[in-house]
Design a protein around this motif. Structure first.
Motif, PDB file in Angstrom:
ATOM      1  N   PRO A   1      -0.714   1.536  -5.569  1.00 39.22           N
ATOM      2  CA  PRO A   1      -1.607   1.556  -5.982  1.00 39.22           C
ATOM      3  C   PRO A   1      -1.431   2.951  -5.352  1.00 39.22           C
ATOM      4  N   GLY A   2      -1.695   4.363  -5.701  1.00 40.52           N
ATOM      5  CA  GLY A   2      -1.960   5.532  -5.317  1.00 40.52           C
ATOM      6  C   GLY A   2      -2.484   5.349  -4.021  1.00 40.52           C
ATOM      7  N   ASP A   3      -3.852   5.050  -3.344  1.00 37.98           N
ATOM      8  CA  ASP A   3      -4.200   4.585  -1.975  1.00 37.98           C
ATOM      9  C   ASP A   3      -3.237   3.540  -0.999  1.00 37.98           C
ATOM     10  N   GLN A   4      -2.323   2.796  -1.617  1.00 38.84           N
ATOM     11  CA  GLN A   4      -2.122   1.935  -0.777  1.00 38.84           C
ATOM     12  C   GLN A   4      -0.348   2.728  -0.386  1.00 38.84           C
ATOM     13  N   VAL A   5       0.293   3.543  -1.059  1.00 41.40           N
ATOM     14  CA  VAL A   5       1.424   4.065  -0.707  1.00 41.40           C
ATOM     15  C   VAL A   5       2.140   4.390   0.612  1.00 41.40           C
ATOM     16  N   ASP A   6       0.415   5.456   1.014  1.00 41.54           N
ATOM     17  CA  ASP A   6       0.676   5.065   2.588  1.00 41.54           C
ATOM     18  C   ASP A   6       0.938   4.859   3.636  1.00 41.54           C
ATOM     19  N   ALA A   7       0.189   3.555   3.442  1.00 32.66           N
ATOM     20  CA  ALA A   7       0.124   2.343   4.334  1.00 32.66           C
ATOM     21  C   ALA A   7       1.763   1.401   3.904  1.00 32.66           C
ATOM     22  N   ALA A   8       2.097   1.435   2.435  1.00 38.69           N
ATOM     23  CA  ALA A   8       2.902   0.784   2.138  1.00 38.69           C
ATOM     24  C   ALA A   8       4.562   1.095   3.063  1.00 38.69           C
ATOM     25  N   VAL A   9       4.265   2.523   2.467  1.00 39.85           N
ATOM     26  CA  VAL A   9       5.742   3.223   3.636  1.00 39.85           C
ATOM     27  C   VAL A   9       5.907   2.825   5.134  1.00 39.85           C
ATOM     28  N   ASP A  10       4.115   3.160   5.379  1.00 40.80           N
ATOM     29  CA  ASP A  10       4.272   2.697   7.105  1.00 40.80           C
ATOM     30  C   ASP A  10       5.410   2.050   7.465  1.00 40.80           C
ATOM     31  N   ALA A  11       4.575   0.464   6.583  1.00 40.40           N
ATOM     32  CA  ALA A  11       5.453  -0.780   7.042  1.00 40.40           C
ATOM     33  C   ALA A  11       6.359  -0.783   6.895  1.00 40.40           C
ATOM     34  N   LEU A  12       7.148  -0.172   6.148  1.00 38.07           N
ATOM     35  CA  LEU A  12       8.496  -0.620   5.367  1.00 38.07           C
ATOM     36  C   LEU A  12       9.188   0.207   6.717  1.00 38.07           C
ATOM     37  N   THR A  13       8.855   1.544   7.193  1.00 39.05           N
ATOM     38  CA  THR A  13       9.571   2.444   8.671  1.00 39.05           C
ATOM     39  C   THR A  13       9.392   1.414   9.897  1.00 39.05           C
ATOM     40  N   THR A  14       8.065   0.624   9.867  1.00 42.93           N
ATOM     41  CA  THR A  14       7.768   0.793  11.499  1.00 42.93           C
ATOM     42  C   THR A  14       8.994  -1.445  11.617  1.00 42.93           C
ATOM     43  N   GLY A  15       9.095  -1.401  11.204  1.00 34.79           N
ATOM     44  CA  GLY A  15       9.079  -2.918  11.007  1.00 34.79           C
ATOM     45  C   GLY A  15       9.696  -3.036   9.531  1.00 34.79           C
ATOM     46  N   GLY A  16       9.438  -3.006   8.370  1.00 30.18           N
ATOM     47  CA  GLY A  16       9.490  -4.236   7.524  1.00 30.18           C
ATOM     48  C   GLY A  16       8.995  -4.828   6.653  1.00 30.18           C
ATOM     49  N   VAL A  17       9.119  -4.466   5.584  1.00 31.40           N
ATOM     50  CA  VAL A  17       8.307  -5.515   5.147  1.00 31.40           C
ATOM     51  C   VAL A  17       8.750  -7.049   4.082  1.00 31.40           C
ATOM     52  N   VAL A  18       8.334  -7.787   3.885  1.00 32.33           N
ATOM     53  CA  VAL A  18       8.719  -9.418   2.775  1.00 32.33           C
ATOM     54  C   VAL A  18       7.606  -9.161   1.646  1.00 32.33           C
ATOM     55  N   LEU A  19       8.669  -9.338   0.740  1.00 29.38           N
ATOM     56  CA  LEU A  19       7.647  -9.770  -0.565  1.00 29.38           C
ATOM     57  C   LEU A  19       7.404 -11.163  -0.337  1.00 29.38           C
ATOM     58  N   VAL A  20       6.433 -11.530  -0.854  1.00 32.49           N
ATOM     59  CA  VAL A  20       6.091 -12.704  -1.329  1.00 32.49           C
ATOM     60  C   VAL A  20       5.296 -12.570  -3.492  1.00 32.49           C
ATOM     61  N   LEU A  21       6.423 -13.873  -3.635  1.00 29.70           N
ATOM     62  CA  LEU A  21       5.942 -13.826  -5.100  1.00 29.70           C
ATOM     63  C   LEU A  21       4.456 -14.336  -5.623  1.00 29.70           C
ATOM     64  N   VAL A  22       4.048 -13.848  -6.243  1.00 22.06           N
ATOM     65  CA  VAL A  22       2.520 -14.154  -6.381  1.00 22.06           C
ATOM     66  C   VAL A  22       2.993 -15.140  -8.106  1.00 22.06           C
ATOM     67  N   SER A  23       2.093 -16.118  -7.935  1.00 22.39           N
ATOM     68  CA  SER A  23       1.780 -17.510  -9.372  1.00 22.39           C
ATOM     69  C   SER A  23       1.412 -16.394 -10.570  1.00 22.39           C
ATOM     70  N   ASP A  24       1.925 -16.640 -11.738  1.00 19.46           N
ATOM     71  CA  ASP A  24       1.532 -16.512 -12.854  1.00 19.46           C
ATOM     72  C   ASP A  24       0.239 -16.669 -12.955  1.00 19.46           C
ATOM     73  N   ALA A  25      -1.238 -15.720 -13.555  1.00 17.82           N
ATOM     74  CA  ALA A  25      -2.922 -16.185 -12.817  1.00 17.82           C
ATOM     75  C   ALA A  25      -2.418 -17.288 -14.319  1.00 17.82           C
ATOM     76  N   THR A  26      -1.830 -17.061 -15.682  1.00 17.82           N
ATOM     77  CA  THR A  26      -2.052 -18.183 -16.494  1.00 17.82           C
ATOM     78  C   THR A  26      -1.847 -19.148 -16.673  1.00 17.82           C
ATOM     79  N   ALA A  27      -0.969 -19.856 -16.002  1.00 12.22           N
ATOM     80  CA  ALA A  27       0.194 -20.849 -15.888  1.00 12.22           C
ATOM     81  C   ALA A  27      -0.701 -22.144 -14.777  1.00 12.22           C
ATOM     82  N   PRO A  28      -1.075 -23.077 -14.770  1.00  8.92           N
ATOM     83  CA  PRO A  28      -1.477 -24.156 -13.864  1.00  8.92           C
ATOM     84  C   PRO A  28      -0.774 -24.551 -13.226  1.00  8.92           C
ATOM     85  N   VAL A  29      -1.975 -24.462 -12.015  1.00 11.57           N
ATOM     86  CA  VAL A  29      -1.129 -24.511 -10.610  1.00 11.57           C
ATOM     87  C   VAL A  29      -1.142 -26.078  -9.888  1.00 11.57           C
ATOM     88  N   SER A  30      -0.267 -25.862  -9.407  1.00 11.47           N
ATOM     89  CA  SER A  30      -0.290 -27.837  -8.801  1.00 11.47           C
ATOM     90  C   SER A  30      -0.361 -27.454  -8.071  1.00 11.47           C
TER      91      SER A  30
END
Length: 182
Positions: A143-172
C-alpha cells in the motif's frame, strides 16, 4: 536604302563578325548530319522540349506512389504481437510494487505474504500480494502509505516474507491423530 552597320573595331583593327561566313551574308549553321542516331534524336528532343522531362519525372513519381500505396486486395497483415503486461499492470489500485530479494523458490505470483523486518521482527506490511516472481526477487504490492516503511526495513537490515494462508481454505491447528479421520 538599308541601314549600314559599322564593323566592330578593336585595337588591332576591324574584326570579322562571327555569324558571317565571309562570302555570304546568311548566318552560318552547323552541318546537318543525315544519319542522326536514335539516342541523339532523343537527347535533342529532350533538350528542345524540356517540359517532357518534367512530364517524365511526374509520371515516374506517380508510378512510385501507386506502387507504394496501400493495396487493399493484398494479403492482410498479421496483428502485431503484444507483450504480456508487466508487473505494474498487475498491481492493485493504491499500491506500489516493491522488489524484494529472495533466495527461495517457494513464492509464486498471486501469493499473499506478510513482510517482517529482520532487526526487530515487526510486521512492516501485512497481506501484501506478490505480483511478479523472478529468479532472485519478487515484486510485492505494498500500500502507498507503507512503502517508506518497507524500503526502510529493506535497507536497514532486510526483510523476511511470510506466506499467509488463503482465507477461504479451512486451517487445521491440530495434529491428525489416530482417532481423527483422515
Amino acid at each position: 536604302m538599308s541601314p549600314v552597320r559599322p564593323a566592330p573595331h578593336d585595337v588591332d583593327g576591324p574584326q570579322p563578325r562571327p555569324w558571317s561566313s565571309g562570302s555570304s551574308s546568311a548566318a552560318a549553321r552547323p552541318p546537318v548530319r543525315s544519319r542522326t542516331g536514335t539516342v541523339a534524336r532523343l537527347r535533342i528532343m529532350l533538350y528542345r522540349h524540356r517540359w517532357l522531362r518534367w512530364a517524365a519525372a511526374a509520371g515516374a513519381a506517380l508510378v512510385v506512389l501507386a506502387t507504394l500505396a496501400d493495396d487493399p486486395s493484398g494479403p492482410a497483415s498479421a496483428p502485431a504481437a503484444t507483450a504480456p503486461p508487466g508487473p505494474a499492470a498487475l498491481l492493485p489500485p493504491g499500491t506500489r510494487g516493491v522488489p524484494i530479494p529472495v533466495d527461495s523458490e517457494v513464492f509464486a505470483a498471486g501469493d499473499t505474504v506478510d513482510v517482517h523486518a529482520i532487526l526487530d521482527g515487526t510486521a512492516v506490511v501485512q497481506s501484501a500480494l506478490i505480483v511478479d516472481v523472478s529468479q532472485d526477487e519478487v515484486v510485492v504490492a505494498v500500500p502507498g502509505d507503507q512503502v517508506d516503511a518497507a524500503v526502510d526495513a529493506l535497507t536497514t537490515g532486510g526483510v523476511v516474507l511470510v506466506l499467509v494462508s488463503d482465507a477461504t481454505a479451512p486451517v487445521s491447528t491440530q495434529e491428525p491423530g489416530p482417532e481423527s479421520p483422515p
